[in-house]
Enzyme design. Structure first.
Site, PDB file in Angstrom:
ATOM      1  N   ASP A 243       0.854  -1.181   0.000  1.00 44.86           N
ATOM      2  CA  ASP A 243       0.000   0.000   0.000  1.00 44.86           C
ATOM      3  C   ASP A 243       0.894   1.236   0.000  1.00 44.86           C
ATOM      4  O   ASP A 243       2.014   1.223   0.567  1.00 44.86           O
ATOM      5  CB  ASP A 243      -0.904   0.009   1.224  1.00 44.86           C
ATOM      6  CG  ASP A 243      -2.013  -1.040   1.124  1.00 44.86           C
ATOM      7  OD1 ASP A 243      -2.247  -1.543   0.000  1.00 44.86           O
ATOM      8  OD2 ASP A 243      -2.625  -1.354   2.164  1.00 44.86           O
ATOM      9  N   ASP A 245       0.573   3.984   1.571  1.00 43.09           N
ATOM     10  CA  ASP A 245       0.604   4.768   2.817  1.00 43.09           C
ATOM     11  C   ASP A 245       1.341   4.058   3.946  1.00 43.09           C
ATOM     12  O   ASP A 245       1.260   4.503   5.102  1.00 43.09           O
ATOM     13  CB  ASP A 245      -0.814   5.119   3.264  1.00 43.09           C
ATOM     14  CG  ASP A 245      -1.712   3.896   3.402  1.00 43.09           C
ATOM     15  OD1 ASP A 245      -1.198   2.761   3.249  1.00 43.09           O
ATOM     16  OD2 ASP A 245      -2.920   4.064   3.654  1.00 43.09           O
ATOM     17  N   TRP A 305     -13.463  -1.535  -0.449  1.00 47.72           N
ATOM     18  CA  TRP A 305     -12.481  -1.791   0.606  1.00 47.72           C
ATOM     19  C   TRP A 305     -12.748  -3.125   1.305  1.00 47.72           C
ATOM     20  O   TRP A 305     -13.871  -3.473   1.643  1.00 47.72           O
ATOM     21  CB  TRP A 305     -12.527  -0.655   1.631  1.00 47.72           C
ATOM     22  CG  TRP A 305     -11.535  -0.834   2.758  1.00 47.72           C
ATOM     23  CD1 TRP A 305     -10.238  -0.431   2.794  1.00 47.72           C
ATOM     24  CD2 TRP A 305     -11.799  -1.477   4.005  1.00 47.72           C
ATOM     25  NE1 TRP A 305      -9.666  -0.790   3.995  1.00 47.72           N
ATOM     26  CE2 TRP A 305     -10.598  -1.437   4.753  1.00 47.72           C
ATOM     27  CE3 TRP A 305     -12.932  -2.098   4.553  1.00 47.72           C
ATOM     28  CZ2 TRP A 305     -10.488  -1.973   6.030  1.00 47.72           C
ATOM     29  CZ3 TRP A 305     -12.825  -2.634   5.833  1.00 47.72           C
ATOM     30  CH2 TRP A 305     -11.607  -2.578   6.561  1.00 47.72           C
ATOM     31  N   GLU A 308     -10.059  -8.655   0.197  1.00 46.72           N
ATOM     32  CA  GLU A 308      -9.138  -9.305  -0.755  1.00 46.72           C
ATOM     33  C   GLU A 308      -7.919  -9.919  -0.057  1.00 46.72           C
ATOM     34  O   GLU A 308      -7.422 -10.969  -0.462  1.00 46.72           O
ATOM     35  CB  GLU A 308      -8.696  -8.325  -1.849  1.00 46.72           C
ATOM     36  CG  GLU A 308      -7.623  -7.315  -1.467  1.00 46.72           C
ATOM     37  CD  GLU A 308      -8.144  -6.169  -0.605  1.00 46.72           C
ATOM     38  OE1 GLU A 308      -7.327  -5.436  -0.042  1.00 46.72           O
ATOM     39  OE2 GLU A 308      -9.387  -6.028  -0.486  1.00 46.72           O
ATOM     40  N   ASP A 309      -7.397  -9.285   1.014  1.00 45.62           N
ATOM     41  CA  ASP A 309      -6.234  -9.827   1.708  1.00 45.62           C
ATOM     42  C   ASP A 309      -6.581 -11.133   2.431  1.00 45.62           C
ATOM     43  O   ASP A 309      -5.765 -12.064   2.492  1.00 45.62           O
ATOM     44  CB  ASP A 309      -5.631  -8.800   2.681  1.00 45.62           C
ATOM     45  CG  ASP A 309      -6.694  -8.149   3.553  1.00 45.62           C
ATOM     46  OD1 ASP A 309      -7.894  -8.422   3.341  1.00 45.62           O
ATOM     47  OD2 ASP A 309      -6.315  -7.376   4.450  1.00 45.62           O
ATOM     48  N   MET A 335       1.682   4.213   9.272  1.00 47.15           N
ATOM     49  CA  MET A 335       0.702   4.515   8.230  1.00 47.15           C
ATOM     50  C   MET A 335       0.476   6.019   8.178  1.00 47.15           C
ATOM     51  O   MET A 335       0.364   6.682   9.217  1.00 47.15           O
ATOM     52  CB  MET A 335      -0.617   3.796   8.510  1.00 47.15           C
ATOM     53  CG  MET A 335      -1.732   4.193   7.558  1.00 47.15           C
ATOM     54  SD  MET A 335      -3.304   3.391   7.938  1.00 47.15           S
ATOM     55  CE  MET A 335      -3.035   1.812   7.185  1.00 47.15           C
ATOM     56  N   HIS A 338      -5.189   9.319   6.855  1.00 51.10           N
ATOM     57  CA  HIS A 338      -5.960   9.931   5.775  1.00 51.10           C
ATOM     58  C   HIS A 338      -7.414   9.498   5.885  1.00 51.10           C
ATOM     59  O   HIS A 338      -7.751   8.512   6.566  1.00 51.10           O
ATOM     60  CB  HIS A 338      -5.392   9.507   4.407  1.00 51.10           C
ATOM     61  CG  HIS A 338      -5.460   8.019   4.168  1.00 51.10           C
ATOM     62  ND1 HIS A 338      -6.532   7.394   3.586  1.00 51.10           N
ATOM     63  CD2 HIS A 338      -4.575   7.018   4.468  1.00 51.10           C
ATOM     64  CE1 HIS A 338      -6.302   6.087   3.508  1.00 51.10           C
ATOM     65  NE2 HIS A 338      -5.122   5.835   4.055  1.00 51.10           N
ATOM     66  N   ARG A 340     -10.933   7.950   4.314  1.00 53.32           N
ATOM     67  CA  ARG A 340     -11.191   6.891   3.338  1.00 53.32           C
ATOM     68  C   ARG A 340     -11.470   7.510   1.967  1.00 53.32           C
ATOM     69  O   ARG A 340     -12.182   8.507   1.846  1.00 53.32           O
ATOM     70  CB  ARG A 340     -12.369   6.029   3.783  1.00 53.32           C
ATOM     71  CG  ARG A 340     -12.530   4.778   2.923  1.00 53.32           C
ATOM     72  CD  ARG A 340     -13.731   3.968   3.375  1.00 53.32           C
ATOM     73  NE  ARG A 340     -13.642   3.570   4.776  1.00 53.32           N
ATOM     74  CZ  ARG A 340     -12.915   2.534   5.203  1.00 53.32           C
ATOM     75  NH1 ARG A 340     -12.208   1.831   4.342  1.00 53.32           N
ATOM     76  NH2 ARG A 340     -12.886   2.241   6.483  1.00 53.32           N
TER      77      ARG A 340
END
Length: 392
Positions: A243, A245, A305, A308-309, A335, A338, A340
């Site tokens: 990712d 971030d 969101w 998937e992981d 991280m 931020h 979403r």
């Protein structure tokens, strides 16, 4: 009769005078041309002598006198002592010329060929890089300029490519970043990660896979696209999916592949530097090419969101693989906070899909991937590939 005798005598007398006159004329002409030939010979000898003194590495060019009928007979018949002297002089000069040339020629030095040292074959880089410094201070409160980041990384090649010069890297690694409208986060990632990856002595490239348009975000599909596009450029053998971030806080957390799939973002500040649950495989992970193909890549049908992981974890588990991780201290990462993203709301179907991973993984993955490349750009710090991933 007396008159006839007088007439005959007078005619004979005139004839004799005419003959004498012609003889005199002939002799004068002969003498004239003889003297002229001598002048030509003497001029020729002087020209030969001056020409021999001025150059020794060229044959003299003879000036040939104009041809005169009958002259060669007179010259052959009247050879003088000067002609003999000329011949002797020419012979002496001819004998001296080789010695002169030898004396004037520069002495040839025997140059021994330079022995070229055989190119030293680079050895493999050590398993653990000696350049690592350990724990790092990671902050996000300072302004960043990409031009300055470029200057601080002069050894990068176009497209964010790097390989160590002092040794052969242990692995060829493609860093895949799913992306959309996170330019500020990308600046921090490039600022921190490039020095870390270089100290880790990796042969790596950075690929930012940018989803075009405003459709719902599809992280896992972007990761599949990054895998395919990176292999078009280089024979990568390891793939790190990160990712944009997340920044590691210790360069000993090496971004490479292991005998088992690797979860690299173990201790995130977001979760109080703890693993949220044992099956967690989000954030940053690495898979070898063999491991990736064994699970048919990642799912393409997770829009929005989450989920998937966990699907990826189920795929690995179903193929008998286990997750390896660094220690909690070395695996720390920060991280960038931020809000979403728009069009990335939680996927309401994620739990149902996770429950059927074993049934869907054979037909949903790298073998069913479809997309269109909109634009591919190479910058100094990374390769940006903008793609159309379709709609849910």
């Amino acid at each position: 009769m007396a008159g006839d005798s007088t007439v005959n005598f007078s005619l004979l007398h005139r004839t004799c005078k005419l003959v004498v006159l012609l003889c005199f004329l002939h002799i004068s002409v002969t003498v004239f041309f003889y003297v002229r030939s001598l002048d030509i010979r003497f001029a020729f000898v002087r020209n030969q002598q001056s020409h021999s003194n001025s150059t020794t590495d060229m044959n003299p060019v003879r000036n040939i006198p104009e041809y005169t009928p009958g002259l060669e007979l007179n010259m052959a018949a009247t050879k003088t002592q000067k002609d003999q002297t000329k011949e002797q002089t020419a012979k002496v000069k001819k004998a001296e010329e080789p010695e002169k040339k030898k004396a004037e020629e520069p002495e040839k030095k025997t140059v021994e060929p330079v022995k070229k040292e055989p190119e030293k074959k680079l050895e493999k880089c050590p398993e653990t890089s000696p350049l690592l410094v350990g724990a790092l201070r990671v902050e996000f409160n300072m302004p960043l300029d990409l031009q300055q980041v470029e200057k601080e990384n002069p050894n990068l090649r176009p497209g964010g490519r790097f390989w160590p010069r002092e040794c052969v890297a242990q692995q060829k690694v493609a860093i895949i970043i799913p992306f959309r409208k996170r330019e500020e986060h990308l600046k921090f990632w490039l600022y921190y990660l490039h020095p870390i990856l270089q100290r880790q002595q990796l042969d790596y490239g950075v690929y930012v896979i940018n989803q075009d348009g405003d459709e719902t975000f599809n992280r896992a599909k972007l990761l599949n696209i990054g895998y395919v596009e990176a292999l078009k450029e280089y024979d990568y053998e390891c793939f790190v999916f990160s990712d944009v971030d997340l920044i590691p806080m210790d360069d000993r957390n090496t971004y490479k592949c292991f005998s088992q799939p690797r979860h690299l973002s173990v201790s995130m500040d977001k979760f109080g530097f703890k693993l949220p649950y044992n099956q967690y495989f989000g954030g940053v992970s690495s898979l070898s090419k063999e491991q990736y193909l064994k699970i048919n890549g990642f799912p393409n049908n997770y829009w929005g969101w989450g989920g998937e992981d966990d699907d990826i974890f189920n795929r690995l588990s179903s193929r008998g693989m286990s997750i390896s991780r660094p220690s909690g201290d070395i695996g720390k990462c920060r991280m960038i906070r931020h809000q979403r993203d728009k069009k990335n709301d939680p996927n309401p179907q994620r739990f149902n899909r996770i429950a059927h991973t074993r049934e869907t993984m054979q037909k949903d993955g790298i073998n069913s991937l479809t997309y269109r490349v909109v634009k591919a750009e190479k910058f100094h710090l990374y390769t940006l590939i903008t793609v159309d991933v379709g709609k849910p």
